[in-house]
Design an enzyme around this catalytic site. Sequence first.
Site, short mmCIF file in Angstrom:
data_model
loop_
_atom_site.label_atom_id
_atom_site.label_comp_id
_atom_site.label_asym_id
_atom_site.label_seq_id
_atom_site.Cartn_x
_atom_site.Cartn_y
_atom_site.Cartn_z
N SER A 107 -5.55 2.17 -0.36
CA SER A 107 -4.84 1.64 0.81
C SER A 107 -4.36 0.20 0.74
O SER A 107 -3.64 -0.23 1.63
CB SER A 107 -5.70 1.81 2.05
OG SER A 107 -5.65 3.15 2.48
N LYS A 129 -5.51 -6.63 8.91
CA LYS A 129 -5.48 -5.22 9.31
C LYS A 129 -6.40 -5.02 10.51
O LYS A 129 -7.50 -5.59 10.55
CB LYS A 129 -5.96 -4.40 8.10
CG LYS A 129 -5.91 -2.90 8.22
CD LYS A 129 -6.34 -2.27 6.87
CE LYS A 129 -6.28 -0.76 6.86
NZ LYS A 129 -6.57 -0.18 5.53
N SER A 165 -3.25 3.13 3.76
CA SER A 165 -3.32 2.93 5.18
C SER A 165 -3.01 1.51 5.65
O SER A 165 -2.78 1.30 6.84
CB SER A 165 -4.71 3.32 5.68
OG SER A 165 -5.69 2.44 5.12
N1 GLN Z 1 -4.98 7.72 1.40
C1 GLN Z 1 -6.39 7.79 1.23
C2 GLN Z 1 -7.01 8.47 2.41
O1 GLN Z 1 -6.30 8.88 3.26
C3 GLN Z 1 -6.96 6.40 1.05
C4 GLN Z 1 -7.10 5.65 2.31
C5 GLN Z 1 -7.71 4.29 2.12
O2 GLN Z 1 -7.77 3.75 1.02
N2 GLN Z 1 -8.19 3.74 3.22
O3 GLN Z 1 -8.18 8.61 2.51
#
Ligand code: GLN
Length: 484
Positions: free
Chosen positions: A174, A75, A150
Site C-alpha cells: 500500500s 494517511k 490503499s
Molecule cells: N492491496 C492489499 C490488500 O488489500 C494490500 C493493502 C495494504 O498494503 N494495506 O490487502
Amino acid sequence: MSLDTLSAMRRALEAGETTAVALTEQALAAAEAKADLNAFLHLDPTQARAAAEAADARRQAGEGTALTGIPLAVKDIFCSEGDPTTAASRMLANWRAPYDATAVARLKDAGAVLLGKLNLDEFAMGASGENSAFGPTLNPWDRTRVPGGSSSGSAAAVAAGIVPATLGTDTGGSIRQPAAFCGLTGLKPTYGRVSRWGMIAFASSLDQGGALAWSAEDVAEVFSVIGGHDPRDATSAPGTVAPAGALLSAPVAGLTLGVPEAFFEAVDSALQGPLAEARAQFEALGVRLKAIELPFAGDAVPAYYVLAPAEASTNLSRYDGVRFGHRCENPVDLDDLYRRSRGEGFGPEVKRRILTGTYALSVGYYDAYYRQAQRVRRRILESFTEAFQSVDALFLPTTPTTAFKLGEKRNDPIALYEEDRFTIPANLAGLPALSLPVGFSNGLPVGGQLLAPHFEEGRILSLAHAFQQVTDHHQQRPTAGGVA
Ligand code: GLN
C-alpha cells in the site's frame, strides 16, 4: 516555479527565501484548488497555520530541524490527537483520536506542519483507493484512473503538488503500489522499524508505516525522523535509524543486484521498456546484475489472503458498537446491537476480509488454511535469505500494469488482489522495499522496486538516490489537465 519537493523547501527555508507560513498557505491553497481529487478526508487550516508560525519562530531561534516548517500530511489510519481519525470507514466516522501515533508525534516534534488526514481504502484494505467509505481518490496524472491503494490520498496529495511528502502504511504493497501509479518514491521499511503505536491495525504481523515523496532523498529525510525503536510497540525493532545523509551515501558501484527474470516477464508489455532501461541504468552505475530465481512467485498472494484477513478478523472484532465504533439506532438486544452496528459500519471489502479470516481460523480449517499459509510464509522468507547470500539487493517490478481506470476492477476482488503479487512477498518476509519511478508508458508512471535484507534500508535508498542522480523520471510532473 512553486517549490514542490521537501529538499527544495528546506533549502529555501534555510536560505530565508520563504517561510513556513508561506509554504503552508501555498499547500492549503493547492489542497482547496485540487479538492476534486478527494485526497484529503480532513483538512485543518487552523492547526496548520499555528504550527507554521511556531516553526518559523523555531527556525529564527536557530533550532530548526530538516522538517521544521515543511507541510506534510498523514494517511487517516494514523491517530492524531484531537483530529478525526476514520480509517476511511463509517465505523469510525465520528471518532477523534485522543493521542498521537508515535510517527505523528515524531513529525510534530521535528516541527513539521501537518495539514490533515489523507484518504485511503477502508482500514487499508484495497489496491485502488476505491474502497473508501468517503469516495474514491483520483490519480493526478489522469483523473479517470485510480492512484493505487490503499495509501491513495498519500500518493495523490504529493503527485498533485499539495504537500512534498506524506505518511502511508504498507501491509501488502500500500505504499509502493500507489507510489508507482503516481510517479513517486515510496519506502516500506523493515517490519518493526516504524512504530505501529497509534496506527490503526489491519494485519499486525505485516503492517508497516513509511513515507512517500518525489525522491529517495526526501523519503530518507522523513524515514530518519519517524523510524527507530519505540518502547510502546512490542514488535518495534531495537536501535535507531541513521540520519538521511548516511542512509543515502552508501557506495553502490560494485553491488550485485538480483533480477528475478520471471517477474519481469509477468508484467504488461507497456512496462517492459522502462524496466529494461532501468536495469541498464543500474549497470551504468557500476552495479552488477545477476539473474536469480525466487521460486515462490505464485504462492505469496494466496498465503497473504489467508494471513492478512485472519489477523484483520481478530483486530476488527473490537468495533462492536460497545467498545469502539458506530452504534446502530435502537437495538432490541445485544445480538441485534452487534449485528447491525457491524453491518452498518463496515463496507463490503472489509466484511469480505472478516468472513474469510474468521473461516480460515475456525476449528477444522485452521490447519488447512492458516497453518499452511504460515508455512508458505516461512518458505518465502527462506528463499529471500538464500537469494541474499549471492546478491546485495533485488530489483523487480512494483506492479503488473500502470494505473488502471476507476471502476475497472471494482467488481473483481481477485483481480485486485493480484495487483500486489510483486509487493506482497516483501511484507511476508518483513523486508525493506522501495518503489521508484523508472519511466513512463502512455503518459503514466512506471515503478521499479528495490528490496534489501532486514534493516538495510540505507542500501536501497542509496541505490535509488544514485539512480535519481542520473535520471529525471522523479522530476516529471502531471500537467494541470492530467496526462503529461
Ligand atoms: N492491496 C492489499 C490488500 O488489500 C494490500 C493493502 C495494504 O498494503 N494495506 O490487502
